[in-house]
Design a protein around this motif. Structure first.
Motif, PDB file in Angstrom:
ATOM      1  N   ILE A 100       0.862  -1.174   0.000  1.00 28.45           N
ATOM      2  CA  ILE A 100       0.000   0.000   0.000  1.00 28.45           C
ATOM      3  C   ILE A 100       0.901   1.226   0.000  1.00 28.45           C
ATOM      4  O   ILE A 100       1.844   1.300   0.772  1.00 28.45           O
ATOM      5  CB  ILE A 100      -0.931   0.017   1.232  1.00 28.45           C
ATOM      6  N   THR A 154       2.335   4.509   0.978  1.00 34.11           N
ATOM      7  CA  THR A 154       2.272   5.349   2.162  1.00 34.11           C
ATOM      8  C   THR A 154       2.891   6.721   1.919  1.00 34.11           C
ATOM      9  O   THR A 154       2.725   7.622   2.724  1.00 34.11           O
ATOM     10  CB  THR A 154       2.989   4.692   3.352  1.00 34.11           C
ATOM     11  N   CYS A 189      -5.732  -0.713  -5.570  1.00 36.47           N
ATOM     12  CA  CYS A 189      -5.682  -1.377  -4.271  1.00 36.47           C
ATOM     13  C   CYS A 189      -7.012  -2.068  -4.023  1.00 36.47           C
ATOM     14  O   CYS A 189      -8.073  -1.462  -4.184  1.00 36.47           O
ATOM     15  CB  CYS A 189      -5.402  -0.350  -3.187  1.00 36.47           C
ATOM     16  N   LEU A 209      -7.275  -3.631   1.866  1.00 36.38           N
ATOM     17  CA  LEU A 209      -7.029  -2.336   2.500  1.00 36.38           C
ATOM     18  C   LEU A 209      -7.735  -2.263   3.851  1.00 36.38           C
ATOM     19  O   LEU A 209      -7.140  -1.835   4.851  1.00 36.38           O
ATOM     20  CB  LEU A 209      -7.502  -1.211   1.586  1.00 36.38           C
ATOM     21  N   LEU A 210      -8.975  -2.702   3.916  1.00 34.76           N
ATOM     22  CA  LEU A 210      -9.703  -2.707   5.188  1.00 34.76           C
ATOM     23  C   LEU A 210      -9.027  -3.607   6.214  1.00 34.76           C
ATOM     24  O   LEU A 210      -8.917  -3.266   7.395  1.00 34.76           O
ATOM     25  CB  LEU A 210     -11.150  -3.150   4.970  1.00 34.76           C
ATOM     26  N   LYS A 220      -5.816  -4.400   6.380  1.00 30.16           N
ATOM     27  CA  LYS A 220      -4.547  -3.805   6.802  1.00 30.16           C
ATOM     28  C   LYS A 220      -4.718  -2.592   7.697  1.00 30.16           C
ATOM     29  O   LYS A 220      -3.811  -2.213   8.418  1.00 30.16           O
ATOM     30  CB  LYS A 220      -3.720  -3.378   5.579  1.00 30.16           C
ATOM     31  N   THR A 221      -5.871  -1.938   7.638  1.00 30.65           N
ATOM     32  CA  THR A 221      -6.057  -0.698   8.379  1.00 30.65           C
ATOM     33  C   THR A 221      -6.997  -0.843   9.577  1.00 30.65           C
ATOM     34  O   THR A 221      -7.525   0.142  10.077  1.00 30.65           O
ATOM     35  CB  THR A 221      -6.599   0.402   7.439  1.00 30.65           C
ATOM     36  N   LYS A 222      -7.201  -2.068  10.051  1.00 34.70           N
ATOM     37  CA  LYS A 222      -8.045  -2.294  11.236  1.00 34.70           C
ATOM     38  C   LYS A 222      -7.441  -1.643  12.449  1.00 34.70           C
ATOM     39  O   LYS A 222      -6.272  -1.628  12.658  1.00 34.70           O
ATOM     40  CB  LYS A 222      -8.189  -3.798  11.502  1.00 34.70           C
TER      41      LYS A 222
END
Length: 59
Positions: free
Chosen positions: A3, A5, A49, A54-55, A57-59
């Motif tokens: 992802i 950054t 992506c 993505l969801l 990885k971003t919890k």
């Protein structure tokens, strides 16, 4: 999955670009992916992506 950054600058003050390079993300493919522009390859390119990843990885 990678992802983005950080989108590195492609131009310096002494060698400016007339284009405004921002990610401008947007959902696509029935909201299952996000497409955006990136500069991580050293030039302007498009990235995709997967929203589910993505969801996760971003919890």
């Amino acid at each position: 999955m990678n992802i983005v950054t950080e989108n590195p600058a492609l131009y310096q003050r002494e060698n400016q670009c007339t284009y405004h390079i921002d990610p401008h993300p947007q959902f696509t493919m029935n909201d299952t992916a996000v497409m955006f522009t990136t500069t991580v390859t050293g030039k302007v390119s498009m990235a995709i992506c997967d929203v589910a990843q993505l969801l996760e990885k971003t919890k």
